[in-house]
Design a protein around this motif. Sequence first.
Motif, PDB file in Angstrom:
ATOM      1  N   GLU A  28       0.827  -1.239  -0.115  1.00 47.52           N
ATOM      2  CA  GLU A  28      -0.061   0.074  -0.117  1.00 47.52           C
ATOM      3  C   GLU A  28       1.017   1.252   0.137  1.00 47.52           C
ATOM      4  OE1 GLU A  28      -2.822  -0.166   3.158  1.00 47.52           O
ATOM      5  OE2 GLU A  28      -4.175  -1.488   2.139  1.00 47.52           O
ATOM      6  N   VAL A  29       0.649   2.145  -0.838  1.00 48.21           N
ATOM      7  CA  VAL A  29       1.370   3.470  -0.950  1.00 48.21           C
ATOM      8  C   VAL A  29       0.454   4.739  -0.927  1.00 48.21           C
ATOM      9  CG1 VAL A  29       2.838   4.836  -2.663  1.00 48.21           C
ATOM     10  CG2 VAL A  29       3.027   2.342  -2.532  1.00 48.21           C
ATOM     11  N   SER A  30       0.854   5.575   0.041  1.00 51.61           N
ATOM     12  CA  SER A  30      -0.054   6.951   0.268  1.00 51.61           C
ATOM     13  C   SER A  30       0.595   8.007  -0.521  1.00 51.61           C
ATOM     14  CB  SER A  30       0.140   7.009   1.722  1.00 51.61           C
ATOM     15  OG  SER A  30      -0.677   6.001   2.376  1.00 51.61           O
ATOM     16  N   SER A  39      -5.688  12.827   1.720  1.00 52.44           N
ATOM     17  CA  SER A  39      -4.569  11.727   1.326  1.00 52.44           C
ATOM     18  C   SER A  39      -5.291  10.496   0.907  1.00 52.44           C
ATOM     19  CB  SER A  39      -3.777  11.436   2.687  1.00 52.44           C
ATOM     20  OG  SER A  39      -4.676  10.773   3.588  1.00 52.44           O
ATOM     21  N   THR A  41      -4.720   6.313  -0.294  1.00 54.44           N
ATOM     22  CA  THR A  41      -3.677   5.061  -0.130  1.00 54.44           C
ATOM     23  C   THR A  41      -4.254   4.162  -1.333  1.00 54.44           C
ATOM     24  OG1 THR A  41      -3.721   5.343   2.452  1.00 54.44           O
ATOM     25  CG2 THR A  41      -2.982   3.067   1.192  1.00 54.44           C
ATOM     26  N   THR A  43      -3.453   0.618  -3.451  1.00 56.25           N
ATOM     27  CA  THR A  43      -2.873  -0.892  -3.475  1.00 56.25           C
ATOM     28  C   THR A  43      -1.844  -1.108  -4.500  1.00 56.25           C
ATOM     29  OG1 THR A  43      -4.236  -2.000  -4.779  1.00 56.25           O
ATOM     30  CG2 THR A  43      -4.888  -1.768  -2.492  1.00 56.25           C
ATOM     31  N   HIS A  74      -4.239  11.368  -5.243  1.00 56.24           N
ATOM     32  CA  HIS A  74      -4.438  10.194  -6.169  1.00 56.24           C
ATOM     33  C   HIS A  74      -3.240   9.956  -7.043  1.00 56.24           C
ATOM     34  CE1 HIS A  74      -5.516   6.961  -9.101  1.00 56.24           C
ATOM     35  NE2 HIS A  74      -5.918   6.230  -8.161  1.00 56.24           N
ATOM     36  N   ALA A  77      -0.039   9.323  -4.923  1.00 54.90           N
ATOM     37  CA  ALA A  77       0.133   7.929  -4.811  1.00 54.90           C
ATOM     38  C   ALA A  77       0.450   7.288  -5.773  1.00 54.90           C
ATOM     39  CB  ALA A  77      -0.996   7.778  -4.019  1.00 54.90           C
ATOM     40  N   LYS A  80       4.215   7.488  -6.699  1.00 51.18           N
ATOM     41  CA  LYS A  80       5.047   6.903  -5.719  1.00 51.18           C
ATOM     42  C   LYS A  80       4.750   5.200  -5.805  1.00 51.18           C
ATOM     43  CE  LYS A  80       4.721  10.226  -2.019  1.00 51.18           C
ATOM     44  NZ  LYS A  80       4.195  10.774  -0.833  1.00 51.18           N
TER      45      LYS A  80
END
Length: 106
Positions: A28-30, A39, A41, A43, A74, A77, A80
């Motif tokens: 999981e990346v936020s 914020s 998150t 998958t 989004h 995220a 990242k």
Amino acid sequence: MDIMKMMKQAKEMQSKMADMQASLANLEVSGASGGGLVSVTVTGAGALAALKIDPSLMQPGEQEILEDLIVAAHADARAKLETELQKRMAEVTGGLQLPPGMKLPF
């Protein structure tokens, strides 16, 4: 490069790819925007797993700003996540040089 050595490396890489894909299920990346007021998150598959919005943003007439902040969080995220996926892919491919344009998995 010896074809047998290349085949062995490809088989090892295939096994590592399977392991990496299994680990992505738990990744999981936020991402955030608006100084952390929004914020999200995502998958490892890129699905939206969570969304948090600071209550101060929920003002009448501010819908467009809130929508923009959600989209920006989004995007943060996803960027990242893409960086993490590239890092993990580099670990899997190791020193194997793939021909230009060839992508994994095969």
